[in-house]
Design an enzyme around this catalytic site. Structure first.
Site, mmCIF file in Angstrom:
data_model
loop_
_atom_site.group_PDB
_atom_site.id
_atom_site.type_symbol
_atom_site.label_atom_id
_atom_site.label_comp_id
_atom_site.label_asym_id
_atom_site.label_seq_id
_atom_site.Cartn_x
_atom_site.Cartn_y
_atom_site.Cartn_z
ATOM 1 N N GLU A 123 54.580 60.686 8.010
ATOM 2 C CA GLU A 123 55.608 60.746 6.966
ATOM 3 C C GLU A 123 55.226 61.717 5.858
ATOM 4 O O GLU A 123 56.093 62.374 5.274
ATOM 5 C CB GLU A 123 55.872 59.350 6.425
ATOM 6 N N GLU A 143 54.713 52.032 13.479
ATOM 7 C CA GLU A 143 54.840 50.890 12.562
ATOM 8 C C GLU A 143 55.470 49.659 13.194
ATOM 9 O O GLU A 143 55.056 48.530 12.916
ATOM 10 C CB GLU A 143 55.657 51.301 11.319
#
Length: 260
Positions: A123, A143
């Protein structure tokens, strides 16, 4: 980078190169996992670049051919810290806040990727304007396998970067892309062997630095403006640039070269 009494960096290695700032993530013992201390130090970097705009280059730990150690960008958020975070921590947007601030820096941001760039590390890379990487890059968002979601930009930035199909494979199915796959889907602008990363990054920095800084700043800002603001925002930004000294100097220099 002037510290003016600020404490030294502990999770970053920061080098001021005049036309750009080089930042290396530096928590090698935990594969550069992003913890609160690193977030705080990245915020300090942002404050410096907002006050004195320059190109930002973010890299990880390079590999060491002598020892065989592989390079790593960032293995993700620090799971030990992440496990203890609760609702209020999520609502504070700890990682999403700093990554958004990095994305909105006045001048371009270049992420130099080698090895793992996973979770929060991915990210952070998505927040950059350019990504240069090696074939050894492994980029993804695992995740959901940990019972959480990629909430620091992946759910919307990644779709904008690679399209909905590939973004869903990464976010919902845990697909991890290799360097070649990142290049094929447009996540990397360049794929280079690790030994060529420094030269490739320097060349890109030089190309950006050769442009007029104000024109680059306004172009980046306008580029990220919502569609409904166009074309008004383009016209206003151009009006500012039409009055700049650099515009007259650079255009005159172009005409002088052309006449020779």
């Amino acid at each position: 980078m002037a510290s003016r009494g600020a404490p030294p960096f502990s999770t970053l290695r920061v080098t001021d190169r005049d036309d750009h700032l080089e930042v290396r993530l530096h928590r090698p013992a935990v594969r550069n996992a992003i913890d609160q201390a690193m977030v705080d130090e990245l915020l300090r970097v942002c404050a410096e670049l907002e006050a004195r705009p320059r190109i930002l280059v973010i890299a990880g730990t390079p590999g060491d051919p002598a020892t065989g150690a592989r390079g790593v960008f960032a293995s993700g958020a620090d799971i030990a810290q992440l496990r203890e975070r609760r609702r209020d921590d999520a609502l504070a947007g700890i990682n999403s806040g700093v990554f958004d601030r990095i994305a909105k820096l006045p001048m371009p941001v270049i992420a130099v990727l080698d090895g793992h760039a996973l979770g929060g590390g991915a990210e952070l890379a998505y927040a950059a304007d350019f990504r240069i990487g090696t074939p050894e890059v492994r980029l993804g968002n695992p995740e959901t396998g940990l019972g959480i979601m990629a909430a620091a930009g992946a759910t919307w930035r990644l779709k904008e970067l690679v399209g909905e199909s590939v973004a869903k494979q990464i976010i919902l199915a845990g697909r991890v892309l290799s360097g070649e796959e990142c290049l094929a889907v447009g996540l990397l602008s360049e794929l280079r062997p690790a030994a060529e990363l420094v030269a490739a990054t320097s060349a890109l920095v030089a190309r950006i630095a050769a442009q007029d800084p104000l024109a680059v700043r306004l172009s980046k800002s306008v580029f990220h403006t919502p569609r409904e603001a166009h074309p008004v925002i383009d016209t206003l930004a151009q009006a500012v640039l039409f009055e700049s000294e650099a515009k007259f100097e650079r255009m005159q220099a172009f005409l002088d070269r052309k006449s020779k």
